[in-house]
Enzyme design. Sequence first.
Site, mmCIF file in Angstrom:
data_model
loop_
_atom_site.group_PDB
_atom_site.id
_atom_site.type_symbol
_atom_site.label_atom_id
_atom_site.label_comp_id
_atom_site.label_asym_id
_atom_site.label_seq_id
_atom_site.Cartn_x
_atom_site.Cartn_y
_atom_site.Cartn_z
ATOM 1 N N LYS A 52 0.843 -1.203 0.000
ATOM 2 C CA LYS A 52 0.000 0.000 0.000
ATOM 3 C C LYS A 52 0.874 1.248 0.000
ATOM 4 O O LYS A 52 0.595 2.215 -0.713
ATOM 5 C CB LYS A 52 -0.934 -0.010 1.224
ATOM 6 C CG LYS A 52 -2.079 -1.011 1.065
ATOM 7 C CD LYS A 52 -2.862 -1.254 2.345
ATOM 8 C CE LYS A 52 -3.889 -2.371 2.118
ATOM 9 N NZ LYS A 52 -4.566 -2.821 3.332
ATOM 10 N N GLN A 96 -4.880 -1.691 9.481
ATOM 11 C CA GLN A 96 -4.800 -2.996 8.837
ATOM 12 C C GLN A 96 -5.423 -4.070 9.731
ATOM 13 O O GLN A 96 -5.124 -4.155 10.921
ATOM 14 C CB GLN A 96 -3.321 -3.328 8.526
ATOM 15 C CG GLN A 96 -3.107 -4.597 7.738
ATOM 16 C CD GLN A 96 -3.650 -4.535 6.308
ATOM 17 O OE1 GLN A 96 -3.722 -3.466 5.707
ATOM 18 N NE2 GLN A 96 -4.046 -5.670 5.773
ATOM 19 N N ASP A 119 -11.156 2.746 3.774
ATOM 20 C CA ASP A 119 -11.539 1.330 3.641
ATOM 21 C C ASP A 119 -13.043 1.201 3.379
ATOM 22 O O ASP A 119 -13.521 0.150 2.951
ATOM 23 C CB ASP A 119 -11.244 0.588 4.951
ATOM 24 C CG ASP A 119 -9.957 -0.218 4.912
ATOM 25 O OD1 ASP A 119 -9.625 -0.744 3.841
ATOM 26 O OD2 ASP A 119 -9.308 -0.322 5.972
HETATM 27 N N1 GUN Z 1 -7.061 -6.937 5.804
HETATM 28 C C1 GUN Z 1 -7.361 -7.672 4.715
HETATM 29 N N2 GUN Z 1 -7.988 -6.888 3.794
HETATM 30 C C2 GUN Z 1 -8.066 -5.654 4.327
HETATM 31 C C3 GUN Z 1 -8.575 -4.417 3.856
HETATM 32 O O1 GUN Z 1 -9.121 -4.301 2.749
HETATM 33 N N3 GUN Z 1 -8.451 -3.360 4.694
HETATM 34 C C4 GUN Z 1 -7.876 -3.461 5.923
HETATM 35 N N4 GUN Z 1 -7.827 -2.372 6.683
HETATM 36 N N5 GUN Z 1 -7.386 -4.602 6.390
HETATM 37 C C5 GUN Z 1 -7.472 -5.685 5.587
#
Ligand code: GUN
Length: 288
Positions: A52, A96, A119
Site C-alpha cells: 500500500k 490494517q 476502507d
Molecule cells: N485486511 C485484509 N484486507 C483488508 C482491507 O481491505 N483493509 C484493511 N484495513 N485490512 C485488511
Amino acid sequence: MKIIDGKAIAAEHREGTAKRVAEFVSKYGRTPKLTVIKVGNDPASAVYVRNKKIACEAAGMLSDVIEMPEETAESTLLSKIAELNGDASVDGILVQLPLPRHISERAVIKAISPSKDVDCFHPQNAGLLFNLDEATFLPCTPAGVMELLRHEGIDVCGKNAVVVGRSNIVGKPMALLLLAENATVTVCHSRTKNLAEYTRNADILVLAVGKAKFVTADMVKDGAVIIDVGMNRDENGKLCGDADFADIGDKASYMTPVPGGVGPMTITMLLANTISAAFAAEERKIGK
Ligand code: GUN
C-alpha cells in the site's frame, strides 16, 4: 477462456489516479496523505502494508506507516486514531486487519472519522452503500471487482451473480454493488446447503471463501465469469485462489488469476478513495 489481467487494468487505473493527485497538488499546494496503522506482527499484513505504501508513493501521494506492538492497548490505538482524525495533513486512515484479539475491530472501525475512512468500513460509509449516489467511498475489493467487470465489458444487469462469502469486507458489500448494477444476487456462505446448486446457476461467480482450489469445474456453469478474491497457499506453498484454475479452464468464459487478478485492484481503489478524501476535505474547507 479469457484471463482478466488485473495487474494491467490496475496500472491503467492508477495512471488516472496519479493525474488526479497532480491536479490536487497544483490546486491546493499540498500532497494527499494516507496513514496506515499496523498493530502486531502478522506476516501477511506486513506485505499488504508495504504494498500500500509503495503504491501510494508511486501515485504521488504521501504514505505514513505507524507500527504498534502486538500488546498495544485498545485505548492507545483509539487515541492515535483520534489524533489522526484531527490532523489536517492526513486524508485517509487505514487500520490494517486483523487486529490482535484483545482489540475490538468494531470499536476501531467506528473510531475512524467517516471522512477519512478510505476502507469504507465505518457504519456510516457502509450504510451509504444502500444509496450509492450519496457515497464518497466505495469498499476497495468489491469496487475493484466492479471495475474489472466494467473494463471487460461484462454487463451484470439481469444476470445471476452468486457471491460465496459473507464478510463485511468483501461478501456483503459485493452483493450491494452487484445489486446496484441490477444483477440478481445470491449470497452463499459456510452454512449454505448444497452450495454447488447455487454456484452452477451463476453467470457471474465471485469467490471470497479462503479455501485453496475449493471451486472445481463441476461447480461451474458453462461460460461463467469467475472472479476469485481468494488468496491462499496450495499444498506446495504457492499462492492460489478459491477456484481450481486449471480444472475449470475453458469451462469459464472469463476468469481472474491469483495472483494478478483482484489483488492489484484492491489497492487501486484504496488510492482512488484517498484522493477522493483529499478533494472532499479541501472542498469542505472552502464550503463547497
Ligand atoms: N485486511 C485484509 N484486507 C483488508 C482491507 O481491505 N483493509 C484493511 N484495513 N485490512 C485488511
